[in-house]
Design a protein around this motif. Structure first.
Motif, PDB file in Angstrom:
ATOM      1  N   GLN A 155       3.717   1.180   2.635  1.00  0.00           N
ATOM      2  CA  GLN A 155       3.230   0.253   3.903  1.00  0.00           C
ATOM      3  C   GLN A 155       2.731  -1.041   3.251  1.00  0.00           C
ATOM      4  O   GLN A 155       2.576  -1.512   2.345  1.00  0.00           O
ATOM      5  CB  GLN A 155       1.907   0.927   4.373  1.00  0.00           C
ATOM      6  CG  GLN A 155       2.236   2.606   4.693  1.00  0.00           C
ATOM      7  CD  GLN A 155       0.999   3.159   4.722  1.00  0.00           C
ATOM      8  OE1 GLN A 155       0.160   3.312   3.809  1.00  0.00           O
ATOM      9  NE2 GLN A 155       0.810   4.024   5.762  1.00  0.00           N
ATOM     10  N   GLN A 172       6.214   3.259   6.752  1.00  0.00           N
ATOM     11  CA  GLN A 172       5.432   3.767   7.852  1.00  0.00           C
ATOM     12  C   GLN A 172       5.914   3.196   9.278  1.00  0.00           C
ATOM     13  O   GLN A 172       5.939   3.993  10.334  1.00  0.00           O
ATOM     14  CB  GLN A 172       3.928   3.562   7.875  1.00  0.00           C
ATOM     15  CG  GLN A 172       3.039   4.248   8.969  1.00  0.00           C
ATOM     16  CD  GLN A 172       2.856   5.816   8.557  1.00  0.00           C
ATOM     17  OE1 GLN A 172       3.257   6.250   7.431  1.00  0.00           O
ATOM     18  NE2 GLN A 172       2.466   6.440   9.564  1.00  0.00           N
ATOM     19  N   LEU A 223       7.226   9.392  -0.687  1.00  0.00           N
ATOM     20  CA  LEU A 223       6.220   8.441  -0.565  1.00  0.00           C
ATOM     21  C   LEU A 223       6.649   7.359   0.460  1.00  0.00           C
ATOM     22  O   LEU A 223       7.645   6.935   0.679  1.00  0.00           O
ATOM     23  CB  LEU A 223       6.314   7.782  -2.069  1.00  0.00           C
ATOM     24  CG  LEU A 223       5.151   6.818  -2.401  1.00  0.00           C
ATOM     25  CD1 LEU A 223       4.559   7.134  -3.572  1.00  0.00           C
ATOM     26  CD2 LEU A 223       5.616   5.334  -2.065  1.00  0.00           C
ATOM     27  N   TYR A 224       5.195   6.976   1.140  1.00  0.00           N
ATOM     28  CA  TYR A 224       5.480   6.117   2.234  1.00  0.00           C
ATOM     29  C   TYR A 224       5.113   4.684   1.611  1.00  0.00           C
ATOM     30  O   TYR A 224       3.843   4.600   0.997  1.00  0.00           O
ATOM     31  CB  TYR A 224       4.605   6.402   3.312  1.00  0.00           C
ATOM     32  CG  TYR A 224       5.119   7.533   4.217  1.00  0.00           C
ATOM     33  CD1 TYR A 224       5.845   7.306   5.247  1.00  0.00           C
ATOM     34  CD2 TYR A 224       4.799   8.853   3.964  1.00  0.00           C
ATOM     35  CE1 TYR A 224       6.296   8.337   6.190  1.00  0.00           C
ATOM     36  CE2 TYR A 224       5.122   9.752   4.793  1.00  0.00           C
ATOM     37  CZ  TYR A 224       6.110   9.481   5.710  1.00  0.00           C
ATOM     38  OH  TYR A 224       6.555  10.559   6.519  1.00  0.00           O
ATOM     39  N   PHE A 273       4.197  13.418  -1.105  1.00  0.00           N
ATOM     40  CA  PHE A 273       4.174  14.429  -0.255  1.00  0.00           C
ATOM     41  C   PHE A 273       5.274  15.206  -0.723  1.00  0.00           C
ATOM     42  O   PHE A 273       6.324  14.913  -1.142  1.00  0.00           O
ATOM     43  CB  PHE A 273       4.444  13.748   1.293  1.00  0.00           C
ATOM     44  CG  PHE A 273       3.186  13.274   1.887  1.00  0.00           C
ATOM     45  CD1 PHE A 273       2.432  14.079   2.289  1.00  0.00           C
ATOM     46  CD2 PHE A 273       3.476  11.880   2.060  1.00  0.00           C
ATOM     47  CE1 PHE A 273       1.233  13.323   3.131  1.00  0.00           C
ATOM     48  CE2 PHE A 273       2.263  11.474   2.598  1.00  0.00           C
ATOM     49  CZ  PHE A 273       1.369  11.928   3.395  1.00  0.00           C
ATOM     50  N   ARG A 298       6.425  11.729   8.975  1.00  0.00           N
ATOM     51  CA  ARG A 298       5.278  11.459   9.866  1.00  0.00           C
ATOM     52  C   ARG A 298       4.997  10.246  10.051  1.00  0.00           C
ATOM     53  O   ARG A 298       4.730   9.513   9.160  1.00  0.00           O
ATOM     54  CB  ARG A 298       4.122  12.307   8.860  1.00  0.00           C
ATOM     55  CG  ARG A 298       4.325  13.894   8.268  1.00  0.00           C
ATOM     56  CD  ARG A 298       3.225  14.343   7.571  1.00  0.00           C
ATOM     57  NE  ARG A 298       3.524  15.681   6.968  1.00  0.00           N
ATOM     58  CZ  ARG A 298       2.943  16.209   6.362  1.00  0.00           C
ATOM     59  NH1 ARG A 298       2.201  15.611   5.527  1.00  0.00           N
ATOM     60  NH2 ARG A 298       3.483  17.326   5.716  1.00  0.00           N
ATOM     61  N   HIS A 302       0.961  -1.093   0.028  1.00  0.00           N
ATOM     62  CA  HIS A 302      -0.025  -0.156   0.062  1.00  0.00           C
ATOM     63  C   HIS A 302       1.032   1.116   0.125  1.00  0.00           C
ATOM     64  O   HIS A 302       1.902   1.197   0.679  1.00  0.00           O
ATOM     65  CB  HIS A 302      -1.010   0.048   1.237  1.00  0.00           C
ATOM     66  CG  HIS A 302      -1.579   1.359   1.474  1.00  0.00           C
ATOM     67  ND1 HIS A 302      -3.131   1.385   0.452  1.00  0.00           N
ATOM     68  CD2 HIS A 302      -1.804   2.295   2.292  1.00  0.00           C
ATOM     69  CE1 HIS A 302      -3.444   2.623   0.664  1.00  0.00           C
ATOM     70  NE2 HIS A 302      -2.780   3.168   1.718  1.00  0.00           N
ATOM     71  N   ILE A 303       0.522   2.284  -0.715  1.00  0.00           N
ATOM     72  CA  ILE A 303       1.429   3.561  -0.723  1.00  0.00           C
ATOM     73  C   ILE A 303       0.376   4.564  -0.437  1.00  0.00           C
ATOM     74  O   ILE A 303      -0.735   4.628  -0.621  1.00  0.00           O
ATOM     75  CB  ILE A 303       2.270   3.642  -2.017  1.00  0.00           C
ATOM     76  CG1 ILE A 303       0.929   3.887  -3.134  1.00  0.00           C
ATOM     77  CG2 ILE A 303       2.912   2.594  -2.320  1.00  0.00           C
ATOM     78  CD1 ILE A 303       1.663   4.103  -4.477  1.00  0.00           C
ATOM     79  N   THR A 304       0.962   5.898   0.011  1.00  0.00           N
ATOM     80  CA  THR A 304       0.327   7.064   0.289  1.00  0.00           C
ATOM     81  C   THR A 304       0.491   7.725  -1.102  1.00  0.00           C
ATOM     82  O   THR A 304       1.409   7.270  -2.130  1.00  0.00           O
ATOM     83  CB  THR A 304       1.218   7.715   1.391  1.00  0.00           C
ATOM     84  OG1 THR A 304       2.495   8.132   1.118  1.00  0.00           O
ATOM     85  CG2 THR A 304       1.018   7.018   2.661  1.00  0.00           C
ATOM     86  N   ARG A 305      -0.011   8.979  -1.173  1.00  0.00           N
ATOM     87  CA  ARG A 305       0.142   9.866  -2.054  1.00  0.00           C
ATOM     88  C   ARG A 305       1.616  10.420  -2.144  1.00  0.00           C
ATOM     89  O   ARG A 305       2.085  10.557  -0.883  1.00  0.00           O
ATOM     90  CB  ARG A 305      -0.742  10.803  -2.408  1.00  0.00           C
ATOM     91  CG  ARG A 305      -0.844  11.821  -1.162  1.00  0.00           C
ATOM     92  CD  ARG A 305      -2.120  12.893  -1.201  1.00  0.00           C
ATOM     93  NE  ARG A 305      -1.957  13.966  -0.035  1.00  0.00           N
ATOM     94  CZ  ARG A 305      -1.079  14.583   0.425  1.00  0.00           C
ATOM     95  NH1 ARG A 305      -0.202  14.986  -0.529  1.00  0.00           N
ATOM     96  NH2 ARG A 305      -1.059  15.502   1.540  1.00  0.00           N
TER      97      ARG A 305
END
Length: 286
Positions: free
Chosen positions: A64, A93, A61-62, A49, A285, A44-47
């Motif tokens: 996960q 993360q 990018l995170y 930043f 974060r 899974h990834i974040t958008r």
């Protein structure tokens, strides 16, 4: 999202997860963007930043895991491509737990391709190896001229029951090569958990290990002494040296436990990131 595919497992292992994630970073509109993403479960990834107002071309990018870690006979792959001019920082993360794998090790393959004038930092949290876990980590990096790269990995042994039971083993493999196929670095090692937990452990009293490769031209590399001081200021034991074929620098870090290792690796990463990216890394974060 990519299609989820359950591949055939080694005979006797039951059904396991075979997944391949792919990320492609390109430069566009004065910044770095994802032009392609294939992210099947458990990835899974974040958008991306934008964490650097003075350096808007850096994307963070995170990456996960949505499954609680790595399990028996898992086969996970991560491909990251950085196109010319892109600048990306990929992190995690939190730490990834490797559970009891029995006779069938989990495997994670990382494939990185960094084009000319591109920068990529891949800095995950250390792996946490539970009792009787076995893990194979295979990392292959292809670099173009003037590419700048930071790649780290690490592990710590942990028994949640407090009985001090060791992990089974971990195998580490790293290869760095040029776009025309010339091999710059090729190293392999296998570490036995019971040996590392014994009084005769080659790691001495340390229970956690991390490594980092810093690839780039001589003029952008950080000072070896500064790297060592950064880790030792956290309470880690650190050694750094040039890689063969003038590829860059190798850093090795030992720590008492996973928490100290993570903090020490972050300190080393901050020095390397500032040298290669031209700014201090933003606070992640969590």
């Amino acid at each position: 999202m990519g299609e989820e595919v359950r591949g055939a497992s080694p005979e006797g292992a039951g059904r396991s997860r075979h997944r391949q994630a792919r990320l492609v970073f390109v430069r566009g509109g004065g910044t770095t963007v994802l032009s392609q993403q294939v992210v099947p479960y458990p990835f899974h990834i974040t958008r991306p930043f934008r964490m650097y107002p003075d350096h808007p071309d850096i994307a963070t990018l995170y990456l996960q895991s949505a499954s609680g870690g790595l399990y028996r006979a898992d086969r996970l792959g991560l491909d990251i491509t950085a196109r010319p001019g892109s600048r990306a920082h990929v992190t995690t993360q939190s730490a990834t737990v490797v559970h009891d794998t029995g006779a069938f090790a989990a495997r994670q393959d990382t494939r990185l391709a960094i084009a000319s004038d591109a920068s990529l930092a891949l800095h995950p949290d250390p792996m946490i190896l539970f009792p009787d876990s076995a893990l194979d980590l295979d990392t292959r990096i292809v670099v173009g001229p003037d590419a700048r790269v930071i790649v780290s990995e690490g592990f710590a042994s942990h028994d949640p029951t407090g009985m001090g039971r060791p992990f089974s083993r971990i195998a580490l493999s790293l290869r760095v090569e040029t776009e025309d196929g010339r091999i710059l670095v090729n190293e392999r090692s296998t570490l036995d958990g019971a040996t590392l937990a014994s009084p005769a452990s080659p790691m001495g009293a340390y229970a956690a290990y991390g490594s980092m490769v810093i690839l780039g031209s001589v003029d952008c590399r950080p000072d070896i002494g500064v790297l060592q001081v950064a880790a030792e200021g956290i309470g880690c034991l650190c050694g750094a040296s040039p890689l063969p074929n003038a590829a860059g620098l190798a850093v090795r870090v030992l720590a008492r436990n996973g928490g100290v290792l993570s903090t020490g690796m972050d300190a080393v990463f901050a020095v390397a990131f500032a040298a290669l990216f031209g700014c201090a890394p933003a606070r992640r974060r969590k």
